[in-house]
Design a protein around this motif. Structure first.
Motif, PDB file in Angstrom:
ATOM      1  N   ASP A  32       0.824  -1.209   0.000  1.00 34.94           N
ATOM      2  CA  ASP A  32       0.000   0.000   0.000  1.00 34.94           C
ATOM      3  C   ASP A  32       0.858   1.259   0.000  1.00 34.94           C
ATOM      4  O   ASP A  32       0.522   2.238  -0.661  1.00 34.94           O
ATOM      5  CB  ASP A  32      -0.944   0.009   1.207  1.00 34.94           C
ATOM      6  CG  ASP A  32      -2.051  -1.021   1.079  1.00 34.94           C
ATOM      7  OD1 ASP A  32      -2.590  -1.171  -0.030  1.00 34.94           O
ATOM      8  OD2 ASP A  32      -2.367  -1.674   2.090  1.00 34.94           O
ATOM      9  N   ARG A  35       2.238   1.727  -3.513  1.00 34.02           N
ATOM     10  CA  ARG A  35       1.179   2.215  -4.403  1.00 34.02           C
ATOM     11  C   ARG A  35       0.922   3.710  -4.163  1.00 34.02           C
ATOM     12  O   ARG A  35       0.790   4.488  -5.097  1.00 34.02           O
ATOM     13  CB  ARG A  35      -0.092   1.390  -4.181  1.00 34.02           C
ATOM     14  CG  ARG A  35      -1.165   1.609  -5.195  1.00 34.02           C
ATOM     15  CD  ARG A  35      -2.331   0.622  -5.100  1.00 34.02           C
ATOM     16  NE  ARG A  35      -2.652   0.073  -3.800  1.00 34.02           N
ATOM     17  CZ  ARG A  35      -2.262  -1.125  -3.361  1.00 34.02           C
ATOM     18  NH1 ARG A  35      -1.528  -1.920  -4.109  1.00 34.02           N
ATOM     19  NH2 ARG A  35      -2.607  -1.543  -2.152  1.00 34.02           N
ATOM     20  N   HIS A  36       0.895   4.109  -2.899  1.00 36.72           N
ATOM     21  CA  HIS A  36       0.656   5.516  -2.562  1.00 36.72           C
ATOM     22  C   HIS A  36       1.816   6.386  -3.051  1.00 36.72           C
ATOM     23  O   HIS A  36       1.592   7.472  -3.603  1.00 36.72           O
ATOM     24  CB  HIS A  36       0.460   5.654  -1.058  1.00 36.72           C
ATOM     25  CG  HIS A  36      -0.089   6.957  -0.627  1.00 36.72           C
ATOM     26  ND1 HIS A  36      -1.361   7.379  -0.924  1.00 36.72           N
ATOM     27  CD2 HIS A  36       0.480   7.967   0.079  1.00 36.72           C
ATOM     28  CE1 HIS A  36      -1.561   8.573  -0.412  1.00 36.72           C
ATOM     29  NE2 HIS A  36      -0.457   8.950   0.199  1.00 36.72           N
ATOM     30  N   ARG A  39       1.611   7.116  -6.672  1.00 38.14           N
ATOM     31  CA  ARG A  39       0.657   8.149  -7.067  1.00 38.14           C
ATOM     32  C   ARG A  39       1.287   9.533  -7.017  1.00 38.14           C
ATOM     33  O   ARG A  39       0.850  10.441  -7.705  1.00 38.14           O
ATOM     34  CB  ARG A  39      -0.556   8.144  -6.140  1.00 38.14           C
ATOM     35  CG  ARG A  39      -1.497   7.023  -6.404  1.00 38.14           C
ATOM     36  CD  ARG A  39      -2.765   7.223  -5.581  1.00 38.14           C
ATOM     37  NE  ARG A  39      -3.206   5.924  -5.124  1.00 38.14           N
ATOM     38  CZ  ARG A  39      -3.648   5.652  -3.924  1.00 38.14           C
ATOM     39  NH1 ARG A  39      -3.749   6.596  -3.025  1.00 38.14           N
ATOM     40  NH2 ARG A  39      -4.020   4.446  -3.609  1.00 38.14           N
ATOM     41  N   ARG A  44       8.882   4.657 -11.098  1.00 40.27           N
ATOM     42  CA  ARG A  44       8.792   3.547 -10.153  1.00 40.27           C
ATOM     43  C   ARG A  44       9.999   3.508  -9.211  1.00 40.27           C
ATOM     44  O   ARG A  44       9.840   3.278  -8.019  1.00 40.27           O
ATOM     45  CB  ARG A  44       8.638   2.221 -10.891  1.00 40.27           C
ATOM     46  CG  ARG A  44       8.548   1.048  -9.922  1.00 40.27           C
ATOM     47  CD  ARG A  44       7.815  -0.129 -10.481  1.00 40.27           C
ATOM     48  NE  ARG A  44       7.779  -1.234  -9.544  1.00 40.27           N
ATOM     49  CZ  ARG A  44       6.831  -1.416  -8.641  1.00 40.27           C
ATOM     50  NH1 ARG A  44       5.837  -0.571  -8.553  1.00 40.27           N
ATOM     51  NH2 ARG A  44       6.870  -2.449  -7.832  1.00 40.27           N
TER      52      ARG A  44
END
Length: 185
Positions: A32, A35-36, A39, A44
């Motif tokens: 998580d 992923r955050h 954003r 990457r």
């Protein structure tokens, strides 16, 4: 970050000094957090760097988590701060690069990807806001990046609901103005 009650309990146990709970907590939150960070940061590799910084910050500071707010709220703030710090560090390194060094292997994202370029412009605007008006920046990060509702923002910052709404509104106007200047609006 949609973490469950088991994660919240692991955080409370880890905050009391249980190292095994901390290890399990870090494994559980890593996807998580990544992923955050993804954003916020367009590459990457940069998101992975910010993720590792976040996990390290959680491990070092879990004892400061008091449990007054949800762990996910605290984690959102730590994650957003680490991602923004990573961005500032990358920006500084890029600026320090001398002209006789080989250029970075990355393309200029502002030219390659509208989305990535816009994201970097937004980070620049957020950086300016934080330097100029940190109280507004905190409220905006909690609402628009961490996606807390207004009452959670007010609670997290220890301010009245109306003040939280006002700060968020003022911060959005500041960022909108900065982006307007960047895009000639």
């Amino acid at each position: 970050m949609a973490l469950d009650e088991t994660t919240e309990e692991l955080a409370r146990v880890a905050a009391r000094g249980d190292h095994r709970a901390l290890g399990e907590l870090l494994k559980r939150i890593e996807p998580d957090v990544l992923r955050h960070c993804g954003r916020i940061l367009p590459y990457r590799q940069d998101a992975e760097e910010a993720c590792q910084d976040t996990l390290l910050a959680v491990a070092r500071n879990i004892g400061r988590f008091e449990g007054r707010a949800r762990f996910t709220t605290w984690l959102h703030i730590v994650t957003a701060n680490c991602a923004r710090t990573t961005y500032r560090s990358l920006k500084r390194r890029s600026a320090e690069q001398s002209s006789d060094e080989l250029p970075l292997q990355r393309p200029d994202v502002a030219r390659v990807s509208v989305i990535a370029g816009s994201r970097l412009d937004l980070l620049d605007a957020m950086e300016a806001l934080e330097a100029d008006k940190p109280d507004l920046a905190q409220a905006l990060v909690l609402r628009d990046i961490c996606q807390l509702d207004y009452s959670e923002v007010a609670e997290q910052l220890g301010i009245p609901l109306g003040t939280a709404k006002s700060r968020i509104h003022q911060a959005r106007k500041y960022v909108q103005s900065a982006l307007g200047d960047a895009y000639g609006f």
